[in-house]
Design an enzyme around this catalytic site. Structure first.
Site, mmCIF file in Angstrom:
data_model
loop_
_atom_site.group_PDB
_atom_site.id
_atom_site.type_symbol
_atom_site.label_atom_id
_atom_site.label_comp_id
_atom_site.label_asym_id
_atom_site.label_seq_id
_atom_site.Cartn_x
_atom_site.Cartn_y
_atom_site.Cartn_z
ATOM 1 N N THR A 128 0.855 -1.186 0.000
ATOM 2 C CA THR A 128 0.000 0.000 0.000
ATOM 3 C C THR A 128 0.892 1.238 0.000
ATOM 4 O OG1 THR A 128 -0.160 0.417 2.388
ATOM 5 C CG2 THR A 128 -1.553 -1.334 1.483
ATOM 6 N N CYS A 129 0.266 2.414 0.018
ATOM 7 C CA CYS A 129 1.072 3.634 0.033
ATOM 8 C C CYS A 129 1.809 3.801 1.355
ATOM 9 C CB CYS A 129 0.185 4.851 -0.225
ATOM 10 S SG CYS A 129 -1.108 5.122 1.002
ATOM 11 N N ASN A 130 1.351 3.146 2.408
ATOM 12 C CA ASN A 130 1.968 3.290 3.729
ATOM 13 C C ASN A 130 2.899 2.146 4.104
ATOM 14 O OD1 ASN A 130 0.840 5.736 4.406
ATOM 15 N ND2 ASN A 130 -0.957 4.840 5.381
ATOM 16 N N SER A 167 -2.029 2.442 10.731
ATOM 17 C CA SER A 167 -2.108 3.329 9.573
ATOM 18 C C SER A 167 -1.651 4.731 9.946
ATOM 19 C CB SER A 167 -3.554 3.384 9.051
ATOM 20 O OG SER A 167 -3.970 2.128 8.570
ATOM 21 N N GLU A 204 -8.022 4.092 9.349
ATOM 22 C CA GLU A 204 -8.145 4.338 7.909
ATOM 23 C C GLU A 204 -9.064 3.294 7.275
ATOM 24 O OE1 GLU A 204 -5.381 4.067 3.881
ATOM 25 O OE2 GLU A 204 -4.551 3.606 5.850
ATOM 26 N N ASN A 213 -7.923 7.065 -12.203
ATOM 27 C CA ASN A 213 -9.323 6.671 -12.081
ATOM 28 C C ASN A 213 -9.460 5.334 -11.357
ATOM 29 O OD1 ASN A 213 -12.093 7.064 -12.516
ATOM 30 N ND2 ASN A 213 -12.063 5.718 -14.308
#
Length: 472
Positions: free
Chosen positions: A49-51, A104, A109, A185
């Site tokens: 994930t982004c984290n 998170s 989150e 998107n």
């Protein structure tokens, strides 16, 4: 439990470091297939994930972070200080906490549970998960769903999308009528676009391709071809980018061609979509500079931690059932419970189901539990925790608490007193199985399994009830 995980996250590693081990879906699929072929790897799931990036392994393989770096082509020595490795119960407990949002950047989150679910689905799709990791991630998804529905986080934003909305509101003063371009998107891009539109912004969303019958852009938003994104930036008030591209979708050189660039940009992607050099012409936020939603109240933290522990215990129960030695099947014995004393320790959902069944058979039911989740009429309810001696005079005993230690103590007392006992979370400690009861006209059937597949028992019971209902 032959389970190991290694992970790095936003609390230990900078965004620049995490970008080196960020994976698109195709990259994650290729990595999983490669990992499954490595010596000793019996199962693997990648959570990216982004984290955070976390690799979960089953088997006797190398330390997960070493395999992860090797598979990604990243020098191991540069990443070693940023990884934490956990084994067995600690690894399982960590995933439950992650799914609940306890680790998170924003407490609670609400996207992390979806990310955990998608990680499991990808591993199952490419057949790398195996039974243990499938069960672990399935239970973690349950934990995350419970945290979202049972705990209301009152401080800050429960998602990166909402935090993005807050940042843009702080920067622009108001979003009403503001022109904002959203590049991307996917799930994150659509969420950001929806929230911005609801706040009154005029939102444009980039599209790479059009697929007939699919929801292309959120309602109320304008579509822009991805190839036209640079020209579309002219006179925009803000830019939000959230793609899975491995390269910048906006470089400083491209931004130089825009006469009137946006005042502010929010980059929700890892690896980053926006060249950090763009900050010379607009204020830029990345995932690390968005800040957090606050640490949460002690009550919120405690509630999430409780959910994580409960779902961990359910996974461990599943593990114990799988590890239980094969034994001869139990003999189906039908006994008269009329006016017999049945002592049940626990008052939660499992205990309530047991009570509902026992009410059919004329026994005297004593329940020992601080709280009771079913009606107390017709019961002798003792509203306190279990104490040794509570089974005195019982014909049958049932242990159905969420505490493994308490259930074990009940089993020990029942064994000492010679009382048949059913222990909800440990097949090996059951001297009788509590059956799924199927009742028809003048007929009673009870269904049990070996203790390893309760879902199969439930399916069989439904079919037997259907047959009994049709008999005249």
């Amino acid at each position: 439990m032959n389970l190991t995980m290694s992970g790095l996250d936003c609390h230990r590693a900078s965004l620049a470091l995490r970008e080196k081990l960020a994976f698109s879906r195709q990259q994650a699929e290729d990595l999983l297939k490669w990992l499954r072929k490595q010596p000793g790897v019996e199962g693997c799931v990648l959570l990216s994930t982004c984290n955070r990036t976390e690799l979960y392994l089953c088997g006797e393989a190398e330390t997960p972070w070493r395999l992860l770096c090797r598979g990604a082509g990243v020098p191991e020595e540069t990443m070693e200080p940023y990884f934490i490795t956990r084994c067995g119960r600690d690894a399982a407990a960590h995933l439950m906490e992650v799914a609940c949002g306890l680790h998170s950047q924003i407490l609670g989150e609400d996207q992390i549970v979806t990310q955990v679910r998608l990680a499991m689905e990808l591993a199952r799709e490419v057949q790398t998960a195996g039974p243990t990791l499938s069960a672990l991630f399935r239970q973690a998804v349950t934990a995350g769903k419970r945290a979202r529905t049972e705990v209301s986080v009152t401080h800050g934003s429960p998602s990166m999308g909402k935090r993005c909305l807050e940042i843009l509101t702080e920067e622009l003063g108001t979003l009403e009528g503001r022109r904002i371009l959203v590049v991307g998107n996917g799930q994150m891009g659509r969420l950001a676009a929806q929230l911005l539109h609801q706040a009154g912004a005029q939102v444009s969303v980039t599209l790479r391709t059009y697929r007939h019958g699919e929801s292309v852009v959120p309602a109320g938003c304008r579509a822009v071809a991805f190839e036209d994104r640079i020209a579309a930036l002219e006179d925009m008030d803000a830019l939000v980018s959230a793609t899975s591209s491995p390269h910048y979708v906006l470089t400083a050189q491209q931004l130089q061609t825009v006469v009137h660039p946006p005042k502010v940009a929010v980059d929700l992607a890892v690896p980053r979509d926006i060249d950090p050099a763009c900050k010379d012409r607009m204020r830029c936020y990345d995932t690390d500079s968005l800040g957090t939603g606050g640490p949460g109240s002690p009550e919120e933290l405690a509630a999430m931690e409780t959910i994580a522990r409960e779902e961990l215990e359910r996974f461990l129960q599943w593990q114990r059932r799988q590890a239980a030695p094969d034994r001869p099947p139990r003999f189906p014995l039908f006994v008269d419970l009329t006016d017999k004393r049945v002592v049940l320790i626990g008052g939660g959902n499992i205990a309530s189901r047991r009570i509902g069944t026992l009410r059919m058979f004329g026994c005297r039911i004593t329940v020992v539990a601080p709280e009771l989740s079913c009606r107390a009429e017709g019961l002798d309810w003792i509203p306190r925790p279990y104490r040794p001696g509570d089974l005195e005079g019982a014909f049958l005993a049932i242990a159905a608490t969420a505490d493994r230690q308490v259930n074990h103590q009940v089993w020990e007392e029942a064994r000492r007193l010679g009382i048949p006992v059913s222990v909800a979370d440990c097949e090996a400690e059951c001297t009788f199985y509590f059956p799924a009861v199927c009742a028809g006209e003048d007929l009673i059937a009870g269904v049990v399994s070996s203790g390893k597949d309760h879902h199969k028992t439930a399916r069989a019971a439904r079919e037997i009830r259907r047959v009994l209902e049709e008999l005249k």
